[in-house]
Write a protein that holds these residues in place. Structure first.
Motif, short mmCIF file in Angstrom:
data_model
loop_
_atom_site.label_atom_id
_atom_site.label_comp_id
_atom_site.label_asym_id
_atom_site.label_seq_id
_atom_site.Cartn_x
_atom_site.Cartn_y
_atom_site.Cartn_z
N GLN A 1 1.00 -1.22 0.10
CA GLN A 1 -0.08 0.22 0.13
C GLN A 1 0.89 1.46 0.09
O GLN A 1 1.83 1.26 0.71
N ALA A 2 0.42 2.32 -0.62
CA ALA A 2 1.01 3.49 -0.63
C ALA A 2 1.08 4.16 0.75
O ALA A 2 0.04 3.95 1.29
N PHE A 3 2.19 4.55 1.12
CA PHE A 3 2.19 4.96 2.47
C PHE A 3 2.33 6.49 2.38
O PHE A 3 2.11 7.31 3.24
N GLU A 4 3.25 7.23 1.43
CA GLU A 4 3.76 8.41 1.49
C GLU A 4 4.10 8.59 -0.03
O GLU A 4 5.24 8.12 -0.45
N GLU A 5 4.01 9.90 -0.30
CA GLU A 5 4.38 10.54 -1.70
C GLU A 5 5.67 11.45 -1.28
O GLU A 5 5.65 12.35 -0.05
N CYS A 6 7.05 11.50 -1.61
CA CYS A 6 8.04 12.25 -1.33
C CYS A 6 9.08 12.67 -2.41
O CYS A 6 9.02 12.11 -3.32
N VAL A 7 10.06 13.57 -2.34
CA VAL A 7 11.22 13.74 -3.12
C VAL A 7 12.38 13.14 -2.25
O VAL A 7 12.71 13.53 -1.20
N TYR A 8 13.07 12.00 -2.77
CA TYR A 8 14.15 11.60 -2.32
C TYR A 8 15.56 11.63 -3.36
O TYR A 8 15.42 11.20 -4.34
N ARG A 9 16.42 12.52 -2.80
CA ARG A 9 17.69 12.73 -3.57
C ARG A 9 17.29 13.29 -5.00
O ARG A 9 17.77 12.85 -6.02
N GLY A 10 16.34 14.19 -5.13
CA GLY A 10 15.93 14.73 -6.24
C GLY A 10 14.93 14.00 -7.13
O GLY A 10 14.42 14.39 -8.08
N GLU A 11 14.43 12.83 -6.80
CA GLU A 11 13.40 12.05 -7.50
C GLU A 11 12.20 11.97 -6.92
O GLU A 11 12.20 11.55 -5.63
N ALA A 12 10.98 12.05 -7.41
CA ALA A 12 9.81 12.01 -6.81
C ALA A 12 9.55 10.43 -6.80
O ALA A 12 9.75 9.69 -7.72
N VAL A 13 9.05 9.85 -5.31
CA VAL A 13 8.74 8.49 -5.18
C VAL A 13 7.91 8.23 -4.38
O VAL A 13 7.47 9.16 -3.57
N THR A 14 7.26 7.06 -4.44
CA THR A 14 6.43 6.65 -3.34
C THR A 14 6.92 5.73 -2.21
O THR A 14 7.55 4.73 -2.88
N ILE A 15 6.54 5.95 -1.14
CA ILE A 15 7.02 5.06 -0.07
C ILE A 15 5.83 3.93 0.05
O ILE A 15 4.73 4.42 0.30
N MET A 16 6.18 2.77 0.06
CA MET A 16 5.05 1.84 -0.03
C MET A 16 5.28 0.88 1.40
O MET A 16 6.51 0.79 1.60
N ARG A 17 4.28 0.34 1.88
CA ARG A 17 4.32 -0.47 3.11
C ARG A 17 3.74 -1.72 2.95
O ARG A 17 2.47 -1.92 2.24
N ARG A 18 4.14 -2.87 3.47
CA ARG A 18 3.46 -4.19 3.51
C ARG A 18 3.53 -4.83 4.88
O ARG A 18 4.45 -4.96 5.48
#
Length: 143
Positions: free
Chosen positions: A120-137
């Motif tokens: 499941q998507a947990f958080e949208e953020c920018v990590y080291r200049g790249e837009a990413v989705t943090i997901m959790r299981r």
């Protein structure tokens, strides 16, 4: 050496100062008896075709989210055959067997793959200049 090269080719932009010898040392440190950390490799005969890792820290500024599913990669000519899914499931199994209840990952573009596998998507953020989705299981869920 192959896995370290894959890692640098796929994610080297997130750590531009990382050299091949450092990536290789990192993979060697992840190999062992099992548990955390672990590296899993999908093989076709004697040739590696994919990989995935169970690691403690994949996003240094989010230490509270440990541990992580990381380095999920399948060679392009082997994609579409369920290899990535099997690698993800193997990492989840390893985590369960070692008492880990929750895993995290981050991805810029493969959210659909992980959603199909129960993440499941947990958080949208920018990590080291790249837009990413943090997901959790949550690993207590059925696989």
């Amino acid at each position: 050496m192959t896995l370290a090269r894959w890692e640098l080719a796929q994610w080297g932009h997130l750590d531009p100062d990382k050299r091949l010898d450092q990536a290789l040392a990192s993979f060697r440190a992840q190999c062992g008896e099992g548990g955390l950390p672990s590296v899993f490799v999908a093989m076709a005969g004697d040739a590696p075709v994919g990989m995935a890792s169970l690691i403690d820290d994949d996003m240094q500024d989010r230490a509270e989210l440990n541990p992580w599913l990381a380095s999920v990669y399948v060679r392009p000519e082997w994609r579409g055959q369920g290899i990535a899914s099997r690698l993800v499931r193997r990492v989840e199994q390893e985590a369960r067997e070692h008492g880990i209840a929750t895993l995290h990952l981050f991805t810029p573009v493969r959210q659909a793959l992980y959603c199909r596998l129960g993440w499941q998507a947990f958080e949208e953020c920018v990590y080291r200049g790249e837009a990413v989705t943090i997901m959790r299981r949550e690993l207590g869920e059925s696989a």
